[in-house]
Design a protein around this motif. Structure first.
Motif, PDB file in Angstrom:
ATOM      1  N   LEU A  91      61.368 -27.675  36.744  1.00 54.02           N
ATOM      2  CA  LEU A  91      61.053 -27.366  38.148  1.00 54.02           C
ATOM      3  C   LEU A  91      62.143 -27.906  39.070  1.00 54.02           C
ATOM      4  O   LEU A  91      62.541 -27.252  40.046  1.00 54.02           O
ATOM      5  CB  LEU A  91      59.705 -27.982  38.526  1.00 54.02           C
ATOM      6  N   GLU A  92      62.653 -29.082  38.744  1.00 54.04           N
ATOM      7  CA  GLU A  92      63.700 -29.702  39.561  1.00 54.04           C
ATOM      8  C   GLU A  92      64.944 -28.799  39.595  1.00 54.04           C
ATOM      9  O   GLU A  92      65.528 -28.560  40.650  1.00 54.04           O
ATOM     10  CB  GLU A  92      64.011 -31.075  38.953  1.00 54.04           C
ATOM     11  N   THR A  93      65.327 -28.290  38.427  1.00 51.89           N
ATOM     12  CA  THR A  93      66.498 -27.403  38.379  1.00 51.89           C
ATOM     13  C   THR A  93      66.225 -26.105  39.141  1.00 51.89           C
ATOM     14  O   THR A  93      67.058 -25.646  39.935  1.00 51.89           O
ATOM     15  CB  THR A  93      66.861 -27.086  36.909  1.00 51.89           C
ATOM     16  N   LYS A  94      65.038 -25.541  38.910  1.00 51.62           N
ATOM     17  CA  LYS A  94      64.709 -24.273  39.577  1.00 51.62           C
ATOM     18  C   LYS A  94      64.809 -24.409  41.104  1.00 51.62           C
ATOM     19  O   LYS A  94      65.442 -23.584  41.777  1.00 51.62           O
ATOM     20  CB  LYS A  94      63.283 -23.865  39.188  1.00 51.62           C
ATOM     21  N   GLU A 108      57.771 -34.657  31.087  1.00 51.41           N
ATOM     22  CA  GLU A 108      58.962 -34.856  31.919  1.00 51.41           C
ATOM     23  C   GLU A 108      59.813 -33.585  31.900  1.00 51.41           C
ATOM     24  O   GLU A 108      60.415 -33.204  32.904  1.00 51.41           O
ATOM     25  CB  GLU A 108      59.789 -36.056  31.447  1.00 51.41           C
ATOM     26  N   GLU A 109      59.862 -32.921  30.742  1.00 51.54           N
ATOM     27  CA  GLU A 109      60.665 -31.707  30.618  1.00 51.54           C
ATOM     28  C   GLU A 109      60.213 -30.657  31.637  1.00 51.54           C
ATOM     29  O   GLU A 109      61.032 -29.973  32.255  1.00 51.54           O
ATOM     30  CB  GLU A 109      60.539 -31.174  29.175  1.00 51.54           C
ATOM     31  N   ILE A 141      59.416 -30.505  47.912  1.00 53.28           N
ATOM     32  CA  ILE A 141      59.411 -29.050  47.671  1.00 53.28           C
ATOM     33  C   ILE A 141      58.689 -28.750  46.358  1.00 53.28           C
ATOM     34  O   ILE A 141      57.840 -27.854  46.282  1.00 53.28           O
ATOM     35  CB  ILE A 141      60.857 -28.514  47.654  1.00 53.28           C
ATOM     36  N   ILE A 142      59.002 -29.532  45.320  1.00 49.32           N
ATOM     37  CA  ILE A 142      58.360 -29.319  44.016  1.00 49.32           C
ATOM     38  C   ILE A 142      56.844 -29.506  44.148  1.00 49.32           C
ATOM     39  O   ILE A 142      56.056 -28.696  43.633  1.00 49.32           O
ATOM     40  CB  ILE A 142      58.946 -30.288  42.954  1.00 49.32           C
ATOM     41  N   GLU A 143      56.441 -30.527  44.884  1.00 46.86           N
ATOM     42  CA  GLU A 143      54.996 -30.773  45.045  1.00 46.86           C
ATOM     43  C   GLU A 143      54.328 -29.649  45.828  1.00 46.86           C
ATOM     44  O   GLU A 143      53.263 -29.175  45.449  1.00 46.86           O
ATOM     45  CB  GLU A 143      54.763 -32.125  45.747  1.00 46.86           C
ATOM     46  N   SER A 144      54.973 -29.191  46.897  1.00 48.40           N
ATOM     47  CA  SER A 144      54.293 -28.153  47.678  1.00 48.40           C
ATOM     48  C   SER A 144      54.315 -26.803  46.957  1.00 48.40           C
ATOM     49  O   SER A 144      53.356 -26.041  47.033  1.00 48.40           O
ATOM     50  CB  SER A 144      54.826 -28.072  49.106  1.00 48.40           C
TER      51      SER A 144
END
Ligand code: S3P
Length: 177
Positions: free
Chosen positions: A64-67, A58-59, A41-44
């Motif tokens: 993005l991971e949290t969002k 990394e931050e 999902i993050i990549e797309s």
């Protein structure tokens, strides 16, 4: 077993190489629930690969991971979501996982993990060099308490994804019966 379990948000967590994506797809097939993968999902959504995002920082990746974890967690059940290995590091993410669904920790023996991931393959956190085993083991050790905190732990060796899928289906049917 298909369609017998009450609908829920099922999160698969665990270190890189634990088999979250493959097992997640199998569970999705068996349960008839949609499957999603947080890294995909993050990549797309960003149009960038995970290594490209890590090149920014990394931050940035963690934001993005949290969002997208929050966005996915607000979708109605049922679904199976495979998460990235570091999702549990942020307290906010742990809270989302605990509050909105059921998380299963695929606690694969570290030596099995290492054999699976040592060549890197698109994983920016897998280091090169003689020290790789020690560095990854240390990251693995640091994360144990976080994985165990979000859900139930499934201790694993080198079982096939099919076997792991059966074990999770068993566990889910016991906790809901
Ligand atoms: C990460 C694991 C990766 C990916 C990113 C960071 C981590 O996912 O999210 O490279 O911090 O452990 P996988 O666990 O699917 O390899």
């Amino acid at each position: 077993m298909t369609g017998q379990l009450p609908p829920e948000r099922l999160y698969l967590v665990g270190f890189m190489g634990a088999g979250k994506s493959t097992v997640g797809r199998n569970l999705s097939d068996r349960l008839g629930w949609p499957y999603r993968d947080l890294d995909d999902i993050i990549e797309s959504e960003t149009g960038k690969s995970i290594p490209e995002i890590f090149e920014m920082s990394e931050e940035r990746f963690r934001e993005l991971e949290t969002k997208y974890l929050i966005r996915e967690s607000e979708k109605p059940p049922p679904f199976v979501l495979a998460t990235g290995g570091g999702v549990v590091v942020r307290e906010k993410n742990r809270d989302v996982l605990k509050r909105t669904g059921t998380a299963i920790y695929l606690n694969v023996d570290f030596d099995v993990i290492y054999a699976r991931i040592k060549f890197g393959e698109g994983r920016p956190l897998v280091p090169d060099g003689d020290d790789a085993y020690r560095k990854l083991k240390s990251l693995w050790d640091d994360r144990q308490e976080y994985y165990s905190a979000v859900g139930s732990t499934l201790p694993l060796g080198d079982e096939s994804p099919e076997i792991v899928t059966e074990m999770i289906l068993d566990e889910l049917s016991q906790t809901t019966s």
